[in-house]
Design an enzyme around this catalytic site. Sequence first.
Site, PDB file in Angstrom:
ATOM      1  N   GLY A   1      -1.851 -25.899   5.569  1.00 29.48           N
ATOM      2  CA  GLY A   1      -2.635 -24.672   5.432  1.00 29.48           C
ATOM      3  C   GLY A   1      -3.058 -24.426   3.997  1.00 29.48           C
TER       4      GLY A   1
ATOM      5  CE  LYS B   1     -10.398 -27.422   2.231  1.00 33.61           C
ATOM      6  NZ  LYS B   1     -10.864 -28.415   3.202  1.00 33.61           N
TER       7      LYS B   1
ATOM      8  CG  MET C   1      -4.409 -15.233   0.331  1.00 32.93           C
ATOM      9  SD  MET C   1      -4.672 -13.487   0.629  1.00 32.93           S
ATOM     10  CE  MET C   1      -3.469 -13.120   1.890  1.00 32.93           C
ATOM     11  CB  VAL C   2      -0.070 -18.031   2.411  1.00 30.48           C
ATOM     12  CG1 VAL C   2       1.367 -18.346   2.042  1.00 30.48           C
ATOM     13  CG2 VAL C   2      -0.205 -16.565   2.798  1.00 30.48           C
ATOM     14  N   GLY C   3      -1.391 -20.725   1.570  1.00 32.46           N
ATOM     15  CA  GLY C   3      -1.243 -22.140   1.232  1.00 32.46           C
ATOM     16  C   GLY C   3      -1.831 -22.458  -0.140  1.00 32.46           C
TER      17      GLY C   3
ATOM     18  CB  SER D   1       3.925 -12.079  10.028  1.00 35.05           C
ATOM     19  OG  SER D   1       3.449 -10.751  10.098  1.00 35.05           O
ATOM     20  CB  SER D   2       6.466  -7.600   8.028  1.00 40.41           C
ATOM     21  OG  SER D   2       5.105  -7.224   7.987  1.00 40.41           O
ATOM     22  CB  CYS D   3       3.690  -8.199  12.926  1.00 37.46           C
ATOM     23  SG  CYS D   3       3.276  -9.894  13.246  1.00 37.46           S
TER      24      CYS D   3
ATOM     25  CE1 TYR E   1      -0.121 -14.781  12.862  1.00 36.20           C
ATOM     26  CE2 TYR E   1       1.110 -12.812  12.267  1.00 36.20           C
ATOM     27  CZ  TYR E   1       0.550 -14.019  11.914  1.00 36.20           C
ATOM     28  OH  TYR E   1       0.652 -14.474  10.621  1.00 36.20           O
TER      29      TYR E   1
ATOM     30  CE  LYS F   1       2.805 -16.845  11.689  1.00 37.47           C
ATOM     31  NZ  LYS F   1       2.756 -18.109  10.922  1.00 37.47           N
TER      32      LYS F   1
ATOM     33  CG  ASN G   1       0.657  -5.889   6.056  1.00 38.33           C
ATOM     34  OD1 ASN G   1       1.653  -6.137   6.722  1.00 38.33           O
ATOM     35  ND2 ASN G   1      -0.380  -5.232   6.541  1.00 38.33           N
ATOM     36  CG  LEU G   2       1.403 -11.963   2.216  1.00 40.29           C
ATOM     37  CD1 LEU G   2       1.473 -13.455   2.476  1.00 40.29           C
ATOM     38  CD2 LEU G   2       2.355 -11.566   1.091  1.00 40.29           C
TER      39      LEU G   2
ATOM     40  CG  HIS H   1      -4.749  -8.746   7.109  1.00 42.79           C
ATOM     41  ND1 HIS H   1      -4.896 -10.100   6.943  1.00 42.79           N
ATOM     42  CD2 HIS H   1      -3.848  -8.590   8.117  1.00 42.79           C
ATOM     43  CE1 HIS H   1      -4.124 -10.729   7.809  1.00 42.79           C
ATOM     44  NE2 HIS H   1      -3.480  -9.842   8.530  1.00 42.79           N
TER      45      HIS H   1
ATOM     46  CG  ASP I   1      -3.154   5.136  13.248  1.00 43.57           C
ATOM     47  OD1 ASP I   1      -4.130   4.956  12.490  1.00 43.57           O
ATOM     48  OD2 ASP I   1      -2.685   6.254  13.518  1.00 43.57           O
TER      49      ASP I   1
HETATM   50  O1  GFB Z   1      -4.168  -4.866   7.822  1.00 44.46           O
HETATM   51  P1  GFB Z   1      -4.361  -4.493   9.240  1.00 44.46           P
HETATM   52  O2  GFB Z   1      -5.594  -4.995   9.916  1.00 44.46           O
HETATM   53  O3  GFB Z   1      -3.160  -4.975  10.121  1.00 44.46           O
HETATM   54  O4  GFB Z   1      -4.388  -2.887   9.359  1.00 44.46           O
HETATM   55  P2  GFB Z   1      -1.657  -4.490  10.497  1.00 44.46           P
HETATM   56  C1  GFB Z   1      -3.458  -2.068   8.719  1.00 44.46           C
HETATM   57  C2  GFB Z   1      -3.818  -0.631   8.930  1.00 44.46           C
HETATM   58  O5  GFB Z   1      -5.010  -0.336   8.202  1.00 44.46           O
HETATM   59  C3  GFB Z   1      -4.084  -0.201  10.370  1.00 44.46           C
HETATM   60  C4  GFB Z   1      -5.913   0.380   9.028  1.00 44.46           C
HETATM   61  O6  GFB Z   1      -3.562   1.090  10.581  1.00 44.46           O
HETATM   62  C5  GFB Z   1      -5.623  -0.165  10.421  1.00 44.46           C
HETATM   63  O7  GFB Z   1      -6.144   0.695  11.426  1.00 44.46           O
HETATM   64  N1  GFB Z   1      -7.285   0.178   8.551  1.00 44.46           N
HETATM   65  C6  GFB Z   1      -8.066   1.143   7.992  1.00 44.46           C
HETATM   66  C7  GFB Z   1      -8.007  -0.947   8.596  1.00 44.46           C
HETATM   67  N2  GFB Z   1      -9.277   0.668   7.711  1.00 44.46           N
HETATM   68  C8  GFB Z   1      -9.275  -0.646   8.064  1.00 44.46           C
HETATM   69  C9  GFB Z   1     -10.269  -1.659   8.013  1.00 44.46           C
HETATM   70  O8  GFB Z   1     -11.408  -1.461   7.589  1.00 44.46           O
HETATM   71  N3  GFB Z   1      -9.882  -2.903   8.436  1.00 44.46           N
HETATM   72  C10 GFB Z   1      -8.625  -3.162   8.921  1.00 44.46           C
HETATM   73  N4  GFB Z   1      -8.324  -4.412   9.310  1.00 44.46           N
HETATM   74  N5  GFB Z   1      -7.685  -2.192   9.019  1.00 44.46           N
HETATM   75  C11 GFB Z   1      -1.519  -6.994  11.006  1.00 44.46           C
HETATM   76  C12 GFB Z   1      -1.208  -7.764  12.248  1.00 44.46           C
HETATM   77  O9  GFB Z   1      -1.200  -5.705  11.350  1.00 44.46           O
HETATM   78  O10 GFB Z   1      -0.737  -7.333   9.889  1.00 44.46           O
HETATM   79  C13 GFB Z   1      -0.914  -9.176  12.021  1.00 44.46           C
HETATM   80  O11 GFB Z   1      -2.246  -7.553  13.175  1.00 44.46           O
HETATM   81  C14 GFB Z   1      -0.113  -9.434  10.768  1.00 44.46           C
HETATM   82  O12 GFB Z   1      -0.254  -9.661  13.130  1.00 44.46           O
HETATM   83  C15 GFB Z   1      -0.593  -8.661   9.590  1.00 44.46           C
HETATM   84  O13 GFB Z   1       1.247  -9.130  10.979  1.00 44.46           O
HETATM   85  C16 GFB Z   1       0.246  -8.843   8.346  1.00 44.46           C
HETATM   86  O14 GFB Z   1      -0.795  -4.332   9.284  1.00 44.46           O
HETATM   87  O15 GFB Z   1      -1.699  -3.312  11.409  1.00 44.46           O
END
Ligand code: GFB
Length: 310
Positions: free
Chosen positions: A14, A16, A18-20, A109-111, A138, A142, A167-168, A181, A271
């Site tokens: 991996g 290419k 972000m983490v790799g 992942s923390s999820c 996911y 994991k 979350n990275l 993310h 959320d």
């Molecule tokens: O980072 P995120 O997509 O993933 O969203 P998770 C984190 C929070 O940010 C959620 C809010 O409450 C989203 O609703 N948020 C606000 C947004 N605005 C935005 C936006 O424009 N884009 C996105 N993407 N979110 C992921 C997991 O969960 O975290 C994966 O789905 C993984 O499995 C990863 O574990 C690290 O933190 O909710």
Amino acid sequence: MAYDLAGKRIYVAGHKGMVGSAIVRRLAHEGCEILTSERATDLREQAAVRSWFASNRPDAVFLAAAKVGGILANDSYPADFLYDNLMIEANIVEAAHANAVEKLMFLGSSCIYPKMAPQPITEDALLTGPLEPTNEWYAIAKIAGIKMCQAYRRQHGCDFISGMPTNLYGPGDNFDLASSHVLPALIRKAHEAKLAGAPSLEIWGTGTPRREFLHVDDCADACVFLMKGYSGESHVNIGSGSDVTIYELAQMVCKAVGFSGEIVRDETRPDGTPRKLMSGKKLAEQGWKPAIGLQEGIAATYQWFLDRPS
Ligand code: GFB
């Protein structure tokens, strides 16, 4: 016992991503030979992975290859997130064992933790309650990766370990609003709102969920630290030790980008988990701590976004 990386052949699966790519940058200081596989080697295909390992014979492996995405992508493509990640992990862990790899580090992942796990979340909260529905596919993949490492350790004596990053964010992140993310999404939204002279920027959900963010270079440093010094069966949390609400994060991003409009909430969007702050005690007790603060890391990531190759 310390595992010295100097002179070793280290495969970063991996590279290419972000983490790799951050692990590759970090390994440049270790005097090792870095091995990578190109896109032509589909890591979901067992024969391709077996053949790559037989030809390249790595001494150690960082398993940072994965299908990843934000809350929307996870919720929209459950089959891809489950299948791709299960196949990648199973193929690489088995091939590492078959080729007598000395050490392997799997990244989760923390999820993986239950949606309502007590905070800060310690490693032993794994499998103590139901998962967050938006990313359970996911998370299941994991969790299977952690169990692969534990099973191969128990049955075959393999020194395979797991790290669970929070979350990275950072250089190499995905800024596509449909799959990213939250942090890179907000950087992009704030930047575009600034350029357009827009009055506001929209965040998904209520803005109240709390998330812990870690710069990917800190994560890579922790991965190398664990690869060199940790050999336990339990996975190890990799975090920054503090969290912010999504609304606070949006304010920090707006400050870094220089956007002073209003932050508005789209509450039709999910959320996800209300909070997932991990306990970093296990890693801290071994002597590791992060170096990059969140506001500083956001500013550096915004600069990377501006300079990134198109
Ligand atoms: O980072 P995120 O997509 O993933 O969203 P998770 C984190 C929070 O940010 C959620 C809010 O409450 C989203 O609703 N948020 C606000 C947004 N605005 C935005 C936006 O424009 N884009 C996105 N993407 N979110 C992921 C997991 O969960 O975290 C994966 O789905 C993984 O499995 C990863 O574990 C690290 O933190 O909710």
